[in-house]
Scaffold this motif. Structure first.
Motif, mmCIF file in Angstrom:
data_model
loop_
_atom_site.group_PDB
_atom_site.id
_atom_site.type_symbol
_atom_site.label_atom_id
_atom_site.label_comp_id
_atom_site.label_asym_id
_atom_site.label_seq_id
_atom_site.Cartn_x
_atom_site.Cartn_y
_atom_site.Cartn_z
ATOM 1 N N VAL A 1 -7.008 -7.042 -2.442
ATOM 2 C CA VAL A 1 -6.725 -5.754 -2.799
ATOM 3 C C VAL A 1 -7.538 -4.686 -1.819
ATOM 4 O O VAL A 1 -7.009 -3.766 -1.597
ATOM 5 N N THR B 1 0.157 -3.678 -5.969
ATOM 6 C CA THR B 1 -0.766 -4.708 -5.522
ATOM 7 C C THR B 1 -1.392 -5.886 -6.434
ATOM 8 O O THR B 1 -1.398 -6.898 -6.446
ATOM 9 N N PHE B 2 -1.861 -4.968 -7.664
ATOM 10 C CA PHE B 2 -2.222 -5.683 -8.838
ATOM 11 C C PHE B 2 -1.269 -6.644 -9.517
ATOM 12 O O PHE B 2 -1.251 -7.927 -9.869
#
Length: 696
Positions: free
Chosen positions: A39, A102-103
Motif C-alpha cells: 500500500v 489498492t485495498f
C-alpha cells in the motif's frame, strides 16, 4: 470430492503444537508487513506514476470518461465488457478511488489465498493445513503478477478468483458456469475452463459458462458496437493492444515467435499450430489431474494453457503459473523442492536474475515465464495421488553425527550433512540467485567518493605504519615488464570466477558431500564480505588521487568525471574491503589442499591464491590489507560451517548401506565410511562431515 477434502483438511487442522503456532504468528505478521509495504509503495508515488492503467481508464482524461473509442492507441487493453464494468468508476474521486482500489486488490489477494488453500488435494498434514494460508498469501503478495497488478491498477486478479470460486467455493452447476463466463468476458482465454468442465463431466457448468460469456459479450456489443468491432475483429480479440506484441512483457507463444523474428502468415500459422498442440496436451493433462483428485493442479494447468495460447499475456495476467506450485514432482525427498523452487523463483524474480547474460541462454531468459507455463501445461511429470511416493518419497540418507567442538550450539535438521548428491537444477538456481543478489547488494553498498577516499587514506597510513605498503612499488615494477603486466591483467580478469566454479563442479560430480560443505563455506564468506562492502566503502589504489598508481586492467580513470569512468555504471568500484578476488582464491586453495589426492595437485592449488594476491596488488586494484580482509572472511566462513555442521570427517561405518542417486546417472552414492569414488590413492575411504552433534 471437495467435501471429502474439506473434512479431511478440517481434521488435519488441529493444534500442531506451540512451535507451529509461533511460526504461524510470524507468517501472519509477515503478511501484514507485506500488505502495508505494498500500500505504501503504491500510494507514495506521485499521482501520475501510480495506478497508471486505472488512471488511463477512469481519470479526467481517461478513455472511459470522455467520448471516443476505447481502443485509441495505447489507452485501453481490456475487453469491451471490462470497459462496461469499469465505466461507473469514472464518477469516483481520483484519490479515493486509488486508495479503495489498492485495498480492494489486497483483499482479493487474501481471499484468493484462502480459496487456494482450501483447494489443496487431500490428505493434508496438520502442519501444512496450519501454515498454508499465510504462506500462500505471502507468495501471492511477493509474486511479480500481483506486484504488477497493484502498481498498474489492473483487474487481472478478479478472473483468477472467479474461477477458483467456481471450482471450489460454490456448489451446483449453474453458478460455477456463470462465474466462469464472467471471468472469460473479462479475460477471453479463461473460456478454456468451460472445456475443462466438459472433459471432467460437468457439462451443465461448461454450457453455462459458454452462454454467460456470449451474453456478456453480446451486452457489451449492443452498448458499444464500435468498440466491440475494434476489439474482436480489427484487433483479433485484443491482439496488438497495449505494448508492442513482440516486447518481453508479452509472455505468450505469439510474443515469443515475434521475438524470434517470425512475422506475417508464417508466424500466424505456426502460432495456431503450436497453440492447438498446447491446448490438446494441456487440457488432457488437466482433466487427468482433476479425475485424480488434484483439481487445484488441474485449474493451474488450464490457466497455464490459457497464458501460452493467448495472443497477449502480460505480466499481470500470469498468476495462473504460481498456482502450479501445488504439483508434486519427484520420487525422492531431496527432489521435492525443485519444482516449487523453480515456480516461486520464476514468479518472484526477473529473468535476468535467474539466468546469466549469455547468448545461448537468452531465449530462455527472455521467455522464462512462458517456459514455466508451457512446462506446467505440457511437460512436468506431476505425481498421481495413487503413487506410492505421493506421501512418502524416498528418504534422504544422512551421515552419522559426530560431536563437534561447539556441540552446545542448537542446530536444525537443515544443517544435517547428507551424503546424496543435491539436485543439479536446484543448485544452479541457488547459485545464480545468490550471485545476483550479491551483485545487487554490492552495487548498492556505496557511500560516495569522499568516504571511500578517506578510508583509502586510512588503509594506506596503516600499511605505512606496518611497513607493508608495497602496492606502488609492485604496480610500477610490473608496468615496466610488459609480459608480466599482461599475465597479471589476464589472471585478474579471467580466473576469479572460473576456478571456484570449476572446483564446485568437480566436487558436485566426484564428492557430493564435500560439495555441500564447500558450497556453504564460500557462501558464508561472500555474505560476510557484503557486510564489509556496506560498512566500509574503500577506494582501491587505482582510484586514489595523487598516489601515482597505474590502472593496468581498466585503463585511465577520469577522477574529475562524476562517473569516474564507464565502470561505475556497472559495478561498485569502492567494494574493495575485503577482497573477494583473494578470498575466493584462498577458498579454492584450501579446498584443493584438503581434498586433492595428489601432492602436486595441492601445490598447484596453493599457487592460485599466490598468483591472485600478486595480481590484485600489482594491477592497483587492491591494498595488501584488502587481501587480509579476504582471508578473514574465508576463515570466518570455514568457522561458521564447522560450528553449524561439525567437523568435515566422520567416523567410519563399516556396516553402512549404500544408496543410489538416480539424478547422477544411477551410480551408488557414498555412505559414511565408504565414499565411493572419492577415496585417495592409498585406498582408504575419505569420509565427510555430518551434523555437529546428535544431542545438539
Amino acid at each position: 470430492m471437495t467435501d471429502v477434502e474439506r473434512s479431511v483438511r478440517g481434521d488435519a487442522a488441529g493444534d500442531p503444537g506451540a512451535r507451529a503456532a509461533v511460526v504461524r504468528a510470524v507468517l501472519w505478521l509477515l503478511v501484514g508487513a507485506l500488505a502495508v509495504r505494498q500500500v505504501a509503495v503504491v500510494l507514495r508515488r506521485p499521482p501520475g506514476e501510480r495506478l497508471t492503467d486505472l488512471e488511463t481508464w477512469t481519470g479526467a482524461t481517461g478513455v472511459l470518461h470522455i467520448a471516443g473509442s476505447l481502443y485509441d492507441p495505447g489507452r485501453f487493453t481490456g475487453t469491451p465488457f471490462a470497459g462496461l464494468v469499469l465505466k461507473p468508476l469514472t464518477v469516483s474521486a481520483e484519490q479515493a478511488l486509488g486508495v479503495v482500489w489498492t485495498f480492494g486488490s489486497l483483499l482479493l489477494v487474501v481471499l484468493l489465498g484462502f480459496v487456494a488453500v482450501r483447494a489443496l488435494p487431500a490428505p493434508v498434514s496438520r502442519r501444512t493445513a496450519f501454515l498454508a494460508a499465510p504462506v500462500a498469501i505471502t507468495l501471492l503478495m511477493v509474486s511479480l503478477p500481483v506486484r504488477n497488478t497493484l502498481h498498474l491498477g489492473q483487474t487481472s486478479i478478479l478472473p483468477v478468483l472467479l474461477v477458483l470460486l467456481a471450482c471450489f467455493a460454490v456448489r451446483g452447476e449453474r453458478l460455477p458456469g456463470v462465474l466462469t463466463g464472467v471471468a472469460a468476458a473479462l479475460q477471453p482465454a479463461v473460456l478454456l475452463f468451460a472445456a475443462l468442465f466438459w472433459l471432467t463431466g460437468r457439462r451443465r457448468a461448461a454450457v453455462g459458462g459458454s452462454v454467460t460469456f456470449v451474453v456478456c459479450t453480446a451486452l457489451a456489443w449492443a452498448m458499444m458496437p464500435r468498440d466491440s468491432w475494434a476489439y474482436w475483429v480489427h484487433h483479433l480479440a485484443g491482439a496488438g493492444l497495449g505494448e508492442r506484441p513482440d516486447s518481453l512483457a508479452n509472455q505468450s507463444l505469439h510474443g515469443a515467435l515475434l521475438r524470434f523474428g517470425l512475422q506475417g502468415p508464417l508466424e500466424i500459422a505456426l502460432f495456431l499450430v503450436l497453440a492447438a498442440v498446447v491446448v490438446v496436451l494441456g487440457l488432457r493433462r488437466a482433466a487427468r489431474y482433476a479425475r485424480d483428485g488434484q483439481l487445484l493442479l488441474a485449474v493451474a494447468v488450464t490457466g497455464c494453457v490459457a497464458v501460452a495460447v493467448s495472443p497477449t499475456a502480460w505480466l499481470h495476467q500470469l498468476l495462473w503459473v504460481l498456482l502450479a506450485v501445488v504439483g508434486r514432482v519427484g520420487t525422492r525427498a531431496s527432489d521435492r523442492l525443485v519444482w516449487p523452487a523453480v515456480v516461486v523463483l520464476v514468479l518472484t524474480l526477473p529473468g535476468k536474475m535467474l539466468l546469466p547474460n549469455v547468448g545461448v541462454v537468452l531465449p530462455v531468459r527472455d521467455n522464462v515465464l512462458l517456459v514455466a507455463a508451457l512446462a506446467a501445461a505440457c511437460a512436468v511429470p506431476f505425481l498421481s495421488r495413487t503413487s506410492p511416493h505421493w506421501r512418502q518419497p524416498v528418504p534422504t540418507d544422512y551421515a552419522k553425527p559426530v560431536p563437534a567442538r561447539f556441540a552446545w550450539v542448537p542446530l536444525v535438521p537443515l544443517w544435517r550433512r547428507v551424503l546424496s548428491r543435491p539436485n543439479l537444477l536446484l543448485e544452479l538456481l541457488l547459485i545464480r540467485v545468490v550471485y545476483s543478489a550479491y551483485a545487487k547488494v554490492r552495487l548498492a553498498a556505496t557511500a560516495g567518493r569522499s568516504a571511500a577516499e578517506e578510508h583509502g587514506r586510512q588503509i594506506h597510513s596503516a600499511e605505512q605504519w606496518l611497513h607493508i605498503d608495497i602496492e606502488h612499488w609492485a604496480n610500477h615494477t610490473v608496468v615496466g615488464i610488459p609480459w608480466l603486466r599482461d599475465f597479471f591483467d589476464y589472471y585478474y580478469s579471467t580466473f576469479h570466477f572460473i576456478v571456484p566454479l570449476a572446483i564446485l563442479g568437480v566436487l558436485y560430480v566426484r564428492r557430493p558431500s564435500d560439495y555441500r560443505w564447500a558450497r556453504t563455506t564460500i557462501g558464508f564468506a561472500t555474505v560476510l564480505a557484503l557486510l564489509g562492502f556496506w560498512l566500509y566503502p574503500l577506494a582501491p589504489p587505482r582510484l586514489m588521487p595523487g598516489l601515482g598508481f597505474i590502472d593496468t586492467v581498466h585503463g585511465v580513470q577520469d577522477l574529475d568525471s562524476p562517473d569516474f569512468g564507464a565502470l561505475t555504471a556497472v559495478t561498485n568500484q569502492y567494494a574493495a574491503m575485503p577482497s573477494l578476488h583473494f578470498g575466493w582464491s584462498l577458498w579454492c586453495g584450501l579446498v584443493i589442499l584438503l581434498l586433492a589426492p595428489k601432492l602436486w595437485m595441492k601445490v598447484l592449488g596453493l599457487l592460485h591464491p599466490l598468483f591472485t594476491v600478486s595480481a590484485i596488488v600489482a594491477t592497483g586494484n587492491h591494498w595488501v590489507l584488502d587481501a587480509v580482509g579476504g582471508g578473514a572472511v574465508v576463515a570466518a566462513g570455514f568457522g561458521l560451517t564447522y560450528v553449524l555442521a561439525g567437523p568435515r570427517r566422520l567416523q567410519a561405518l563399516p556396516d553402512a548401506r549404500r544408496s543410489t542417486d538416480s539424478g547422477a546417472g544411477g551410480r551408488p552414492e557414498p555412505q559414511a565410511g565408504d565414499d565411493g569414488d572419492t577415496g585417495d590413492d592409498s585406498g582408504r575411504p575419505v569420509v565427510v562431515a555430518g551434523p555437529a552433534s546428535s544431542k545438539a
